[in-house]
Design a protein around this motif. Sequence first.
Motif, PDB file in Angstrom:
ATOM      1  N   THR A   2       0.826  -1.209   0.000  1.00 36.48           N
ATOM      2  CA  THR A   2       0.000   0.000   0.000  1.00 36.48           C
ATOM      3  C   THR A   2       0.858   1.256   0.000  1.00 36.48           C
ATOM      4  OG1 THR A   2      -0.122  -0.161   2.423  1.00 36.48           O
ATOM      5  CG2 THR A   2      -1.922  -1.140   1.162  1.00 36.48           C
ATOM      6  N   ARG A   3       2.127   1.130   0.410  1.00 36.72           N
ATOM      7  CA  ARG A   3       3.007   2.301   0.431  1.00 36.72           C
ATOM      8  C   ARG A   3       3.478   2.687  -0.967  1.00 36.72           C
ATOM      9  NH1 ARG A   3       7.080   2.288   5.655  1.00 36.72           N
ATOM     10  NH2 ARG A   3       5.474   2.155   7.270  1.00 36.72           N
ATOM     11  N   ASN A   4       3.329   1.769  -1.926  1.00 39.86           N
ATOM     12  CA  ASN A   4       3.780   2.045  -3.291  1.00 39.86           C
ATOM     13  C   ASN A   4       2.636   2.705  -4.065  1.00 39.86           C
ATOM     14  OD1 ASN A   4       5.749   2.016  -5.290  1.00 39.86           O
ATOM     15  ND2 ASN A   4       5.020   0.075  -6.125  1.00 39.86           N
ATOM     16  N   ILE A   5       2.313   3.924  -3.674  1.00 41.37           N
ATOM     17  CA  ILE A   5       1.176   4.642  -4.242  1.00 41.37           C
ATOM     18  C   ILE A   5       1.502   5.137  -5.643  1.00 41.37           C
ATOM     19  CG2 ILE A   5       1.847   6.873  -3.311  1.00 41.37           C
ATOM     20  CD1 ILE A   5      -1.733   5.562  -3.342  1.00 41.37           C
ATOM     21  N   CYS A   6       0.504   5.174  -6.495  1.00 36.48           N
ATOM     22  CA  CYS A   6       0.683   5.658  -7.862  1.00 36.48           C
ATOM     23  C   CYS A   6       1.092   7.139  -7.842  1.00 36.48           C
ATOM     24  CB  CYS A   6      -0.617   5.493  -8.639  1.00 36.48           C
ATOM     25  SG  CYS A   6      -0.584   6.205 -10.290  1.00 36.48           S
ATOM     26  N   PRO A   7       2.132   7.532  -8.582  1.00 35.77           N
ATOM     27  CA  PRO A   7       2.581   8.936  -8.577  1.00 35.77           C
ATOM     28  C   PRO A   7       1.496   9.907  -9.015  1.00 35.77           C
ATOM     29  CG  PRO A   7       4.247   7.535  -9.578  1.00 35.77           C
ATOM     30  CD  PRO A   7       3.040   6.680  -9.378  1.00 35.77           C
ATOM     31  N   GLU A   8       0.692   9.526 -10.011  1.00 33.50           N
ATOM     32  CA  GLU A   8      -0.364  10.423 -10.477  1.00 33.50           C
ATOM     33  C   GLU A   8      -1.441  10.598  -9.419  1.00 33.50           C
ATOM     34  OE1 GLU A   8      -0.463  12.235 -13.171  1.00 33.50           O
ATOM     35  OE2 GLU A   8       1.517  11.494 -13.769  1.00 33.50           O
ATOM     36  N   VAL A   9      -1.762   9.521  -8.725  1.00 34.25           N
ATOM     37  CA  VAL A   9      -2.749   9.606  -7.644  1.00 34.25           C
ATOM     38  C   VAL A   9      -2.198  10.435  -6.498  1.00 34.25           C
ATOM     39  CG1 VAL A   9      -4.030   8.264  -5.935  1.00 34.25           C
ATOM     40  CG2 VAL A   9      -3.825   7.429  -8.283  1.00 34.25           C
ATOM     41  N   ALA A  10      -0.902  10.228  -6.179  1.00 35.68           N
ATOM     42  CA  ALA A  10      -0.286  10.980  -5.084  1.00 35.68           C
ATOM     43  C   ALA A  10      -0.229  12.467  -5.401  1.00 35.68           C
ATOM     44  CB  ALA A  10       1.117  10.440  -4.821  1.00 35.68           C
ATOM     45  N   LYS A  11       0.059  12.806  -6.651  1.00 33.14           N
ATOM     46  CA  LYS A  11       0.197  14.208  -7.028  1.00 33.14           C
ATOM     47  C   LYS A  11      -1.137  14.951  -6.950  1.00 33.14           C
ATOM     48  CE  LYS A  11       2.712  14.870 -10.610  1.00 33.14           C
ATOM     49  NZ  LYS A  11       3.163  14.931 -12.026  1.00 33.14           N
ATOM     50  N   SER A  12      -2.179  14.275  -7.395  1.00 31.33           N
ATOM     51  CA  SER A  12      -3.483  14.937  -7.468  1.00 31.33           C
ATOM     52  C   SER A  12      -4.353  14.695  -6.244  1.00 31.33           C
ATOM     53  CB  SER A  12      -4.229  14.467  -8.714  1.00 31.33           C
ATOM     54  OG  SER A  12      -4.481  13.069  -8.640  1.00 31.33           O
ATOM     55  N   GLY A  13      -4.059  13.613  -5.506  1.00 32.25           N
ATOM     56  CA  GLY A  13      -4.918  13.266  -4.384  1.00 32.25           C
ATOM     57  C   GLY A  13      -6.233  12.662  -4.818  1.00 32.25           C
ATOM     58  N   ASN A  14      -6.329  12.237  -6.071  1.00 31.29           N
ATOM     59  CA  ASN A  14      -7.553  11.673  -6.623  1.00 31.29           C
ATOM     60  C   ASN A  14      -7.257  10.269  -7.138  1.00 31.29           C
ATOM     61  OD1 ASN A  14      -9.961  11.067  -7.858  1.00 31.29           O
ATOM     62  ND2 ASN A  14      -9.852  12.695  -9.402  1.00 31.29           N
ATOM     63  N   ALA A  15      -7.983   9.265  -6.646  1.00 27.97           N
ATOM     64  CA  ALA A  15      -7.731   7.880  -7.017  1.00 27.97           C
ATOM     65  C   ALA A  15      -8.054   7.602  -8.474  1.00 27.97           C
ATOM     66  CB  ALA A  15      -8.543   6.950  -6.116  1.00 27.97           C
ATOM     67  N   ASP A  16      -8.831   8.461  -9.117  1.00 22.96           N
ATOM     68  CA  ASP A  16      -9.204   8.262 -10.522  1.00 22.96           C
ATOM     69  C   ASP A  16      -8.297   9.025 -11.483  1.00 22.96           C
ATOM     70  OD1 ASP A  16     -11.359   6.689  -9.717  1.00 22.96           O
ATOM     71  OD2 ASP A  16     -12.667   8.448  -9.490  1.00 22.96           O
ATOM     72  N   ALA A  17      -7.230   9.604 -10.971  1.00 23.77           N
ATOM     73  CA  ALA A  17      -6.366  10.433 -11.819  1.00 23.77           C
ATOM     74  C   ALA A  17      -5.424   9.611 -12.688  1.00 23.77           C
ATOM     75  CB  ALA A  17      -5.557  11.394 -10.961  1.00 23.77           C
ATOM     76  N   CYS A  18      -5.216   8.360 -12.358  1.00 29.10           N
ATOM     77  CA  CYS A  18      -4.268   7.540 -13.108  1.00 29.10           C
ATOM     78  C   CYS A  18      -4.840   7.185 -14.477  1.00 29.10           C
ATOM     79  CB  CYS A  18      -3.927   6.266 -12.334  1.00 29.10           C
ATOM     80  SG  CYS A  18      -2.801   5.175 -13.219  1.00 29.10           S
TER      81      CYS A  18
ATOM     82  N   ASN B 287      -0.306   1.088  -6.361  1.00 28.72           N
ATOM     83  CA  ASN B 287      -1.481   1.074  -5.502  1.00 28.72           C
ATOM     84  C   ASN B 287      -2.278   2.358  -5.664  1.00 28.72           C
ATOM     85  OD1 ASN B 287      -3.251   0.568  -3.252  1.00 28.72           O
ATOM     86  ND2 ASN B 287      -1.895   1.875  -2.020  1.00 28.72           N
ATOM     87  N   HIS B 288      -3.619   2.271  -5.628  1.00 26.40           N
ATOM     88  CA  HIS B 288      -4.485   3.439  -5.763  1.00 26.40           C
ATOM     89  C   HIS B 288      -5.326   3.700  -4.514  1.00 26.40           C
ATOM     90  CE1 HIS B 288      -4.481   3.403 -10.477  1.00 26.40           C
ATOM     91  NE2 HIS B 288      -3.272   3.493  -9.934  1.00 26.40           N
ATOM     92  N   ASP B 289      -5.072   2.949  -3.452  1.00 25.51           N
ATOM     93  CA  ASP B 289      -5.854   3.076  -2.220  1.00 25.51           C
ATOM     94  C   ASP B 289      -5.272   4.197  -1.364  1.00 25.51           C
ATOM     95  OD1 ASP B 289      -7.305   2.822   0.077  1.00 25.51           O
ATOM     96  OD2 ASP B 289      -7.226   0.622   0.119  1.00 25.51           O
ATOM     97  N   LEU B 290      -5.857   5.384  -1.464  1.00 25.24           N
ATOM     98  CA  LEU B 290      -5.339   6.538  -0.731  1.00 25.24           C
ATOM     99  C   LEU B 290      -5.456   6.347   0.768  1.00 25.24           C
ATOM    100  CD1 LEU B 290      -6.697   9.497  -2.912  1.00 25.24           C
ATOM    101  CD2 LEU B 290      -4.299   8.903  -2.532  1.00 25.24           C
ATOM    102  N   ASP B 291      -6.573   5.845   1.239  1.00 26.35           N
ATOM    103  CA  ASP B 291      -6.780   5.688   2.683  1.00 26.35           C
ATOM    104  C   ASP B 291      -5.768   4.716   3.281  1.00 26.35           C
ATOM    105  OD1 ASP B 291      -8.885   7.461   2.564  1.00 26.35           O
ATOM    106  OD2 ASP B 291     -10.386   5.886   2.255  1.00 26.35           O
TER     107      ASP B 291
END
Length: 681
Positions: free
Chosen positions: A93-109, A118-122
């Motif tokens: 879960t720590r390997n978050i998608c860079p696009e999701v991390a940058k935008s804070g939106n799980a649908d940004a990838c 990973n796309h699970d922000l929570d």
Amino acid sequence: MEGAAPAKEGSESVGALESEGASRPRPEDLVARAIAPVKAEYLRPPPSRSVAVDSGVEDGSNEKKSSSTNVVVKEKKSRRQLKRERKQEQKSTRNICPEVAKSGNADACPYRGNCRFNHDLDAYLAEKPPDLEGTCPFVSAEEFCPYGITCRYASTHRQQTSLKLEVPATKSSEVNSLNKDLQKLLWKNKVSFPNADFQLKLLGLERGNGARANSGADHMKNHPENNIHLDDNKEMLCSLGAPTTCVENDCLDNGSISDDSRPLKKTKSQADKIDSSPKTKNFEESRDSCLQNGLEDASPDNLYSSKDDLSLKPHAREIKLIDFRGKLYLAPLTTVGNLPFRRICKALGADITCGEMAMCTNLLQGQASEWALLRRHSSEDIFGVQICGAYPDTVARTVELIDRECEVDFIDINMGCPIDIVVNKQAGSALLTKPLRMKNIIQAASSTLSKPLTVKVRTGYFEGRNRIDSLVSDISNWGASALTIHGRSRQQRYSKLADWDYIYGCAKKAPESLQVLGNGDIFSYTDWIKYTLDCPKLSTCMIARGALVKPWIFTEIKEQRHWDISSGERFNILKDFVRFGLQHWGSDTKGVETTRHFLLEWLSYTFRYIPLGLLDVVPQRLNWRPPSYYGRDDLETLMASDSAADWIRISEMLLGKVPEGFTFTPKHKSNAYDSAETANT
């Protein structure tokens, strides 16, 4: 690489001075024995730390264990195990998608369900380490942080709303990054080098496709009389691709075949060899340009187009030369001479900076880690890159690639690197034993390059057998515009003081067209003034280890004073380095730990600085061995420690606690500080 190593002689006397009941020698006696004359009131007994706790104990297995806790600190892992761990990390879960991390939106990838991250922000936020104290370096620089929620200073990102930046500005002040399209072409060996190939053919130094592996063997087959035991020279001959026609005077004195074999006559223009039936209109235009520049294999697959890649080399009078005279030149320093460190030196007064040494073969293979050594910051107004290679074609093609892809003011060829792994590949100092190879490399590179070419050498390969003085005029004729001479041989490494008298002699033999720079043991403004005034023909001096130990040496030289810098001022310099490092390597967890690593590498040099107010004799000399001493405050005492555990404590003051199981060993262990430690936490 410019390492750090005072002489080893007399190291036992340092401990003798600190032993109980020992009489205190006079300061001049200490200086004569290369021992730092620290004032008596600041001396202290050596710290009684356990070697087992501080550096780890070998128990005969592949693991290092702390004697006090018996906890495994480090173990060797198989490639399969490492690969398995990488896959598990990707699924973490720590390997978050860079696009999701940058935008804070799980649908940004854009890859959605096909993304390997990973796309699970929570889940990520639940496991994310707590933020560090301070402000995000990007926000403080009025830039949009590209790391989003992964930034270790994410709590300060609320200020980003006031920046009104719609597009994140990632490292906007840095240039010379590796283009992804170019990298893919380099991987596939589909990048063309028309200027380099043309010049290599004019010089008779070309190596055709497959020549690396076969033509050397063909040469031996066609000439069995030369089929003798050649050791390393045979391997180099096969690699070089010697022609099937023997060349007069191409043998070494010991009877073995030289690796610098060349045909007797220069080949004709490649224009006669090019296929005259292009496949497309665009290719026909590229082909016409290739005809003018001598490109042999002009196929659509191996052409890499850029606006300057097929331009003719300007005349020598059109090349803008760099005047090194009187300028403060920061030497290229392996590992520690990274971009954040160069920014520190620029802020403290350096005029010319040069990137870390990059291997030509790695650059031509598109290795991102090697291309990172070419990065340039906007504050570096006069900037060069240093490359190292063993063969003329490799160096010439690297030079052409850098010339058209990077913003640099000059390119330096390292022909003095003493590191074994470089010398064993027949590069660096190994070239000092092959003057013909030196000639071929310099001629091929200088005729290909549209910017000044400089060369860095040592006095010779073997101690007591200096040879650069006999090559100074030749190096100028071959095409170099500046020559830096490190006043030691390769065999000598850093074990004795640099021979400046020999550097002076070389400078006096140099023609007016060649600028000669000296290098070795400059550690104060008096050293710099002495060496530049003693020989007016010397353009300037390159500063290497002196800048590693005290980067404010540039300020001292410009202001012509000895700076008794306080521990607080030194700590502020470390703060700036950390800020620059986070901007360069990233403010996420990986970037923080990368910054910590390079900070620790730097601290493994800075502890050798002795504060001016603690010395009986000033200024400090680079070859002095410091005794154990107290500083004027706790921070100064901490900075004087030679323990890696204390360096880690300093890093924690700037970057927070180290991760669990963290270890550190200095990459470059000096031959005079051979008890380098590994600290574990």
